[in-house]
Design a protein around this motif. Sequence first.
Motif, PDB file in Angstrom:
ATOM      1  N   TRP A  52       0.848  -1.245  -0.038  1.00 29.46           N
ATOM      2  CA  TRP A  52      -0.138   0.178   0.040  1.00 29.46           C
ATOM      3  C   TRP A  52       0.798   1.354   0.131  1.00 29.46           C
ATOM      4  CZ3 TRP A  52      -4.246  -1.473   4.139  1.00 29.46           C
ATOM      5  CH2 TRP A  52      -4.998  -2.204   3.586  1.00 29.46           C
ATOM      6  N   MET A  53       2.149   1.171   0.454  1.00 30.09           N
ATOM      7  CA  MET A  53       3.064   2.503   0.534  1.00 30.09           C
ATOM      8  C   MET A  53       3.087   2.946  -0.843  1.00 30.09           C
ATOM      9  SD  MET A  53       5.854   1.174   3.357  1.00 30.09           S
ATOM     10  CE  MET A  53       6.629   2.666   3.397  1.00 30.09           C
ATOM     11  N   GLU A  54       3.209   4.030  -1.067  1.00 32.33           N
ATOM     12  CA  GLU A  54       3.331   4.939  -2.225  1.00 32.33           C
ATOM     13  C   GLU A  54       4.819   4.839  -2.664  1.00 32.33           C
ATOM     14  OE1 GLU A  54       2.396   9.304  -4.391  1.00 32.33           O
ATOM     15  OE2 GLU A  54       2.020   8.908  -2.256  1.00 32.33           O
ATOM     16  N   PRO A  55       5.277   4.690  -3.659  1.00 26.75           N
ATOM     17  CA  PRO A  55       6.826   4.502  -3.743  1.00 26.75           C
ATOM     18  C   PRO A  55       7.482   5.817  -3.764  1.00 26.75           C
ATOM     19  CG  PRO A  55       5.569   4.496  -5.828  1.00 26.75           C
ATOM     20  CD  PRO A  55       4.719   4.264  -4.875  1.00 26.75           C
ATOM     21  N   THR A  56       8.592   6.081  -3.100  1.00 28.57           N
ATOM     22  CA  THR A  56       9.469   7.150  -3.020  1.00 28.57           C
ATOM     23  C   THR A  56      10.728   6.911  -3.895  1.00 28.57           C
ATOM     24  OG1 THR A  56       8.530   7.481  -0.642  1.00 28.57           O
ATOM     25  CG2 THR A  56      10.497   8.673  -1.394  1.00 28.57           C
ATOM     26  N   PHE A  57      10.960   7.847  -4.818  1.00 28.78           N
ATOM     27  CA  PHE A  57      12.407   7.858  -5.451  1.00 28.78           C
ATOM     28  C   PHE A  57      13.394   8.616  -4.856  1.00 28.78           C
ATOM     29  CE2 PHE A  57       8.622   7.104  -8.125  1.00 28.78           C
ATOM     30  CZ  PHE A  57       8.975   5.936  -9.058  1.00 28.78           C
ATOM     31  N   MET A  58      14.581   8.511  -5.250  1.00 30.06           N
ATOM     32  CA  MET A  58      15.639   8.842  -4.587  1.00 30.06           C
ATOM     33  C   MET A  58      16.725   9.493  -5.935  1.00 30.06           C
ATOM     34  SD  MET A  58      19.039   7.481  -2.239  1.00 30.06           S
ATOM     35  CE  MET A  58      19.496   6.756  -3.355  1.00 30.06           C
ATOM     36  N   SER A  59      17.173  10.556  -5.852  1.00 29.81           N
ATOM     37  CA  SER A  59      18.079  11.230  -6.759  1.00 29.81           C
ATOM     38  C   SER A  59      19.393  11.615  -6.002  1.00 29.81           C
ATOM     39  CB  SER A  59      17.384  12.157  -7.775  1.00 29.81           C
ATOM     40  OG  SER A  59      16.532  11.791  -8.550  1.00 29.81           O
ATOM     41  N   ALA A 409      22.356  14.701 -10.597  1.00 33.11           N
ATOM     42  CA  ALA A 409      21.338  13.872 -10.427  1.00 33.11           C
ATOM     43  C   ALA A 409      20.469  13.576 -11.646  1.00 33.11           C
ATOM     44  CB  ALA A 409      20.481  14.555  -9.279  1.00 33.11           C
ATOM     45  N   GLU A 410      19.923  12.368 -11.700  1.00 41.53           N
ATOM     46  CA  GLU A 410      18.929  12.030 -12.739  1.00 41.53           C
ATOM     47  C   GLU A 410      17.745  11.276 -12.145  1.00 41.53           C
ATOM     48  OE1 GLU A 410      21.380   9.661 -15.341  1.00 41.53           O
ATOM     49  OE2 GLU A 410      22.747  10.974 -16.074  1.00 41.53           O
ATOM     50  N   PRO A 411      16.646  11.356 -13.085  1.00 40.17           N
ATOM     51  CA  PRO A 411      15.411  10.650 -12.488  1.00 40.17           C
ATOM     52  C   PRO A 411      15.618   9.356 -12.202  1.00 40.17           C
ATOM     53  CG  PRO A 411      14.991  12.170 -14.104  1.00 40.17           C
ATOM     54  CD  PRO A 411      16.427  12.166 -14.269  1.00 40.17           C
ATOM     55  N   ALA A 412      15.282   8.654 -11.008  1.00 38.10           N
ATOM     56  CA  ALA A 412      15.621   7.415 -10.694  1.00 38.10           C
ATOM     57  C   ALA A 412      14.523   6.385 -11.527  1.00 38.10           C
ATOM     58  CB  ALA A 412      15.270   7.331  -9.098  1.00 38.10           C
ATOM     59  N   VAL A 413      15.461   5.103 -11.735  1.00 35.96           N
ATOM     60  CA  VAL A 413      14.639   4.161 -12.569  1.00 35.96           C
ATOM     61  C   VAL A 413      13.813   3.532 -11.634  1.00 35.96           C
ATOM     62  CG1 VAL A 413      15.207   2.271 -14.081  1.00 35.96           C
ATOM     63  CG2 VAL A 413      16.846   3.882 -14.408  1.00 35.96           C
ATOM     64  N   LYS A 414      13.829   3.100 -10.433  1.00 35.36           N
ATOM     65  CA  LYS A 414      13.228   2.314  -9.637  1.00 35.36           C
ATOM     66  C   LYS A 414      12.970   2.957  -8.617  1.00 35.36           C
ATOM     67  CE  LYS A 414      16.971  -0.928  -8.109  1.00 35.36           C
ATOM     68  NZ  LYS A 414      17.221  -2.387  -8.058  1.00 35.36           N
ATOM     69  N   PRO A 415      11.986   2.812  -7.569  1.00 35.57           N
ATOM     70  CA  PRO A 415      11.873   3.615  -6.205  1.00 35.57           C
ATOM     71  C   PRO A 415      12.727   3.061  -5.245  1.00 35.57           C
ATOM     72  CG  PRO A 415      10.058   2.065  -6.642  1.00 35.57           C
ATOM     73  CD  PRO A 415      11.018   2.225  -7.945  1.00 35.57           C
ATOM     74  N   ALA A 416      13.050   3.840  -4.427  1.00 35.82           N
ATOM     75  CA  ALA A 416      13.830   3.722  -3.216  1.00 35.82           C
ATOM     76  C   ALA A 416      13.430   3.094  -2.325  1.00 35.82           C
ATOM     77  CB  ALA A 416      14.918   4.754  -2.849  1.00 35.82           C
ATOM     78  N   SER A 417      12.210   3.306  -2.168  1.00 38.70           N
ATOM     79  CA  SER A 417      11.288   2.510  -0.855  1.00 38.70           C
ATOM     80  C   SER A 417      10.009   2.676  -1.415  1.00 38.70           C
ATOM     81  CB  SER A 417      11.487   3.516   0.312  1.00 38.70           C
ATOM     82  OG  SER A 417      10.793   4.689   0.162  1.00 38.70           O
ATOM     83  N   PRO A 418       9.095   1.941  -1.005  1.00 39.94           N
ATOM     84  CA  PRO A 418       9.652   0.608   0.153  1.00 39.94           C
ATOM     85  C   PRO A 418      10.232  -0.618  -0.682  1.00 39.94           C
ATOM     86  CG  PRO A 418       7.156   0.208  -0.765  1.00 39.94           C
ATOM     87  CD  PRO A 418       7.601   1.666  -1.490  1.00 39.94           C
ATOM     88  N   LYS A 419      11.276  -0.932   0.313  1.00 37.95           N
ATOM     89  CA  LYS A 419      12.139  -2.122  -0.298  1.00 37.95           C
ATOM     90  C   LYS A 419      11.202  -3.419   0.278  1.00 37.95           C
ATOM     91  CE  LYS A 419      16.547   0.429   0.252  1.00 37.95           C
ATOM     92  NZ  LYS A 419      17.609   0.925   0.834  1.00 37.95           N
ATOM     93  N   VAL A 420      10.823  -3.812  -0.777  1.00 40.54           N
ATOM     94  CA  VAL A 420       9.920  -5.134  -0.475  1.00 40.54           C
ATOM     95  C   VAL A 420      10.582  -6.265   0.150  1.00 40.54           C
ATOM     96  CG1 VAL A 420       8.402  -6.763  -1.399  1.00 40.54           C
ATOM     97  CG2 VAL A 420       8.270  -4.665  -2.345  1.00 40.54           C
ATOM     98  N   VAL A 421      11.925  -6.798  -0.327  1.00 41.15           N
ATOM     99  CA  VAL A 421      12.452  -7.693   0.378  1.00 41.15           C
ATOM    100  C   VAL A 421      13.016  -7.549   1.711  1.00 41.15           C
ATOM    101  CG1 VAL A 421      14.526  -9.117  -0.049  1.00 41.15           C
ATOM    102  CG2 VAL A 421      13.169  -8.732  -2.100  1.00 41.15           C
ATOM    103  N   LEU A 422      13.437  -6.118   1.906  1.00 38.62           N
ATOM    104  CA  LEU A 422      14.146  -5.740   2.997  1.00 38.62           C
ATOM    105  C   LEU A 422      12.876  -5.859   4.168  1.00 38.62           C
ATOM    106  CD1 LEU A 422      16.260  -4.871   4.674  1.00 38.62           C
ATOM    107  CD2 LEU A 422      15.971  -2.531   4.078  1.00 38.62           C
TER     108      LEU A 422
END
Length: 729
Positions: A52-59, A409-422
């Motif tokens: 349910w968490m909204e993805p967060t991107f990191m640059s 900095a460039e737009p991220a390809v995949k979200p930094a969070s949430p980290k599903v496996v972790l």
Amino acid sequence: MDAASNYATPAAGTPENRLHFLDYWRIIRMRGLLIFVVFALVVGTTAVLTHWMEPTFMSTVRMDVQKDVGDISSLMPQQQQGGFDPYFVMTQFEILQSKEVLYKVIDDLKLVQRWDQKYRLGQSKFKAYQVLIKLIDPRQVRNTSIIEINVYSKDKAEAAEIANKIAEVYKASRDELRLRLVDQGLKTLREKLTEHHGFVEVAKSNVNQILKDKGIILTMDTPGMIGTLDIDTMRAMEQENIQLATTYRRKQTRFDELKKLPADQLRNALNYVAPDELLTKRLDELSLAEKEFISKSKDLGPLNPEYARMKDVIAKIETQIEARVVGLMKGLETDLLADKATLAERTQKLEEVKKQSREIAESRRVYQLAGQELERQQRLRETVENKIKVEELDRDIKRTTAVRVTDFAEPAVKPASPKVVLNIALGAFVGLLLGVGLAFFIEYLDTSVKTIDDVERALSAPVLAVIPQNVGALLDEGMDSPHAEAYRVLRTNVLFTRKDEHANAITVVSGGAGEGKSTTVLNLATIFAQNGNKVLLVDSDLRRPSLHKRLGLSNSLGLTNYLLGQNKLEEVIQTTSLPNLNFLPSGRLPSSALGILNSPQMKEFIKEAKRRYDFVFFDAPPIMGVSDATVLASGADLAILVIQYRKYPQSLAIRSRQMVEKVGGRLIGVVLNNINLASDASYYYYSGYHYHSNNNADEPGANGKPPGKVDRRKPVAPATDAPTIKPKY
């Protein structure tokens, strides 16, 4: 009671009450379902929340941050500071997160307007700053001067835009700060230069005034030096004066010595000191005259005119000599006075020269001090002028290496969070930890009987047998039932525990309902009957009888009918499928016969039953529910307390034992019932060995099922040719 007391003595004093590793493992196995449920709930909740968490991107933007060093070498070597400085990098971390930098970022990107609805800023720049400070994470690359700025955002483009803008604003702020500080420094230096101009003019005026007041004349060959007497000339004058003084003292001494001599010695000494040709001539004439006089005076008499003439000549020569001596002495004295006057004159002149030289030296010292002050002020002014020129040149040198962006900095390809496996891994770890912790906490709160040590420590009574879980009636399961061995152990311990062979009336009690006393007394009576003893099983639980249902017999007539005198004993006793086992049901309980077990008829019945049977077993009601159980415990020879594993608190078992002892009953031991051998391996050696003792373990039973899987719904006739299984103990 003696057997129980003797058995409890070492158990009560044992120090081994600490938990072993196997005890922890037993708790985990016992609470495995709880641990699994908690684990599944936590992992499931974590997975759902992560989904349910909204993805967060990191640059990330990376910068090489150095101190303000120009692209070319500075004119001031003291400012060239090299080497890694961790304090400088940490300081830049704080500057990157300062309002000075982030406020400019907010203004340039118009974050207040963009985030106003999203974060409810209310057009507040400070609230926008608080939001932005939470979205950035500056970090240092270990052992380098590179700083990473991580920016998190729900919008990948926004994260990259903010990261690059922070780097841009930070770099511009470093340049602006450097120029501002240099300009402020140059302004101060120019003010100091004007001030030093005034100091130089004052020093020049002071020097000119000294030259004027002292009348100092500067030499042409060395400007700035005052003309003075030559030192060699002064030394020559001093040396000449010393020689004059020495000569004068020598002449004075010689003259004084001459004056002390007699006349005859004076003329000779004087001729030696100051040779005089005339005096020498007269002395020679005197010597010749005296020689002639001496030679002729022997022949001439005093009256001879020649004698008188020679006397006159000698006298005349002596007068001339005396006059010459006086003249010479006078000349010496005059010469001495002249030397004295010359010495005095030269001494006075020397003193005047020295005085003049001292005055010139003092004027020179004052002039030199003023000149030195003038030179110092001129050097200071020159230093300030040079400093201004150097700073102006250094200001114009670019500092492109002070802050250099190595990676934009460039737009991220995949979200930094949430980290599903972790997240799921952490959820699994926390769930497992929480489940195990909850299991141990519930175990800590659980005061029920859990181990044999609990029984022996709390009740000071031996454990006669450990009965496994899911045990049915042995009459249904058959002689080869794997559960029969536990009751054979119980029978053996009962026989060894009783000290009186005539003590054959045994009541089985429990503290609360549902602890398995009815099943225990039924199976124990079955085992005794199977071993050739004539056994009577009495269902004395008048309020909730159950044995007749398990035996498939009627409860219309029974113990109550006999005690009330309505029927004879032979009429109420029923036979079972086991030849040596007879059964006496409870019968119907009329409301007027509630206290019938505490009657004389009951006592007579017990005596009669003991006379007719080898063993008489009573199924008593729960001892904490009604008084019938205590009446039976006092009337019977022996009492066995059944405690169900992990059901009631230990205090109930302790109270049950106390009530049995209070009415005079003899408690020979405890039966620990309903043990889950699969989850509690610590009880394996009490009732698990016989599971593997069936010689026909691989052969199906008479009913087509494996041994131990007998159909409990159909009564099974006892196996007459079954192999004899010896008790374990």
